[in-house]
Design a protein around this motif. Structure first.
Motif, PDB file in Angstrom:
ATOM      1  N   GLY A  20     -89.724  25.122 -48.593  1.00 29.89           N
ATOM      2  CA  GLY A  20     -90.493  26.355 -48.610  1.00 29.89           C
ATOM      3  C   GLY A  20     -91.878  26.111 -49.168  1.00 29.89           C
ATOM      4  O   GLY A  20     -92.042  25.351 -50.114  1.00 29.89           O
ATOM      5  N   CYS A  21     -92.858  26.739 -48.563  1.00 27.87           N
ATOM      6  CA  CYS A  21     -94.239  26.549 -48.989  1.00 27.87           C
ATOM      7  C   CYS A  21     -95.034  27.807 -48.653  1.00 27.87           C
ATOM      8  O   CYS A  21     -94.896  28.359 -47.564  1.00 27.87           O
ATOM      9  N   LEU A  42     -88.320  32.993 -48.504  1.00 27.75           N
ATOM     10  CA  LEU A  42     -87.941  32.233 -49.692  1.00 27.75           C
ATOM     11  C   LEU A  42     -86.962  33.028 -50.548  1.00 27.75           C
ATOM     12  O   LEU A  42     -86.015  32.462 -51.101  1.00 27.75           O
ATOM     13  N   CYS A  43     -87.168  34.336 -50.652  1.00 25.85           N
ATOM     14  CA  CYS A  43     -86.244  35.176 -51.418  1.00 25.85           C
ATOM     15  C   CYS A  43     -84.852  35.149 -50.793  1.00 25.85           C
ATOM     16  O   CYS A  43     -83.849  35.091 -51.514  1.00 25.85           O
ATOM     17  N   GLN A  44     -84.773  35.178 -49.465  1.00 24.93           N
ATOM     18  CA  GLN A  44     -83.483  35.080 -48.783  1.00 24.93           C
ATOM     19  C   GLN A  44     -82.856  33.719 -49.026  1.00 24.93           C
ATOM     20  O   GLN A  44     -81.651  33.621 -49.261  1.00 24.93           O
ATOM     21  N   LEU A  45     -83.664  32.674 -48.961  1.00 26.62           N
ATOM     22  CA  LEU A  45     -83.160  31.317 -49.129  1.00 26.62           C
ATOM     23  C   LEU A  45     -82.517  31.119 -50.499  1.00 26.62           C
ATOM     24  O   LEU A  45     -81.411  30.578 -50.593  1.00 26.62           O
ATOM     25  N   PRO A  49     -75.414  31.186 -50.774  1.00 25.35           N
ATOM     26  CA  PRO A  49     -74.334  30.690 -51.626  1.00 25.35           C
ATOM     27  C   PRO A  49     -74.373  29.181 -51.856  1.00 25.35           C
ATOM     28  O   PRO A  49     -73.928  28.698 -52.894  1.00 25.35           O
ATOM     29  N   GLU A  50     -74.904  28.415 -50.911  1.00 28.10           N
ATOM     30  CA  GLU A  50     -74.931  26.955 -51.067  1.00 28.10           C
ATOM     31  C   GLU A  50     -76.051  26.464 -51.983  1.00 28.10           C
ATOM     32  O   GLU A  50     -76.101  25.293 -52.325  1.00 28.10           O
ATOM     33  N   VAL A  51     -76.917  27.374 -52.426  1.00 27.67           N
ATOM     34  CA  VAL A  51     -78.011  27.006 -53.333  1.00 27.67           C
ATOM     35  C   VAL A  51     -77.490  27.034 -54.770  1.00 27.67           C
ATOM     36  O   VAL A  51     -76.956  28.032 -55.230  1.00 27.67           O
ATOM     37  N   ASP A  52     -77.654  25.900 -55.466  1.00 22.37           N
ATOM     38  CA  ASP A  52     -77.227  25.802 -56.863  1.00 22.37           C
ATOM     39  C   ASP A  52     -78.414  25.922 -57.814  1.00 22.37           C
ATOM     40  O   ASP A  52     -78.335  26.613 -58.820  1.00 22.37           O
ATOM     41  N   THR A  67     -88.536  33.670 -57.716  1.00 18.56           N
ATOM     42  CA  THR A  67     -87.908  33.316 -58.993  1.00 18.56           C
ATOM     43  C   THR A  67     -86.978  34.431 -59.460  1.00 18.56           C
ATOM     44  O   THR A  67     -85.843  34.176 -59.878  1.00 18.56           O
ATOM     45  N   LEU A  68     -87.442  35.664 -59.389  1.00 21.17           N
ATOM     46  CA  LEU A  68     -86.599  36.798 -59.774  1.00 21.17           C
ATOM     47  C   LEU A  68     -85.385  36.918 -58.864  1.00 21.17           C
ATOM     48  O   LEU A  68     -84.282  37.203 -59.334  1.00 21.17           O
ATOM     49  N   ALA A  69     -85.569  36.664 -57.568  1.00 19.42           N
ATOM     50  CA  ALA A  69     -84.445  36.726 -56.629  1.00 19.42           C
ATOM     51  C   ALA A  69     -83.394  35.677 -56.990  1.00 19.42           C
ATOM     52  O   ALA A  69     -82.193  35.948 -56.953  1.00 19.42           O
TER      53      ALA A  69
END
Length: 84
Positions: A20-21, A42-45, A49-52, A67-69
């Motif tokens: 993301g950029c 980016l907020c969706q990304l 669930p696979e994001v740790d 960041t808040l998301a």
């Protein structure tokens, strides 16, 4: 626009599925990953669930919403900017 080149060795080591950029031109050679360039994307990304872990390296206010998301989704957030 800020020109950015993705280091092929880092890509090989970490094998990102998505990058993301915001407000930049990205040069990615032999790319197989998706490139997201909008704040909403980016907020969706970061909510997936696979994001740790989310590494936020955006300047100033532009990184606030993603960041808040990530925090709202219970993710570990690592900030890499000069403001923090």
């Amino acid at each position: 626009m800020i020109p950015i080149t993705i280091d092929p060795e880092l890509k090989k080591r970490w094998q990102p599925a998505t990058l993301g950029c915001i407000q930049c031109e990205v040069t990615v050679t032999q790319s197989s990953e998706a490139l997201l360039s909008e704040i909403d994307s980016l907020c969706q990304l970061v909510r997936q669930p696979e994001v740790d872990i989310v590494v936020g390296a955006m300047v100033g206010f532009s990184g606030l919403r993603p960041t808040l998301a990530a925090l709202e989704a219970g993710k570990i957030v690592a900030l890499a900017n000069k403001e923090t």
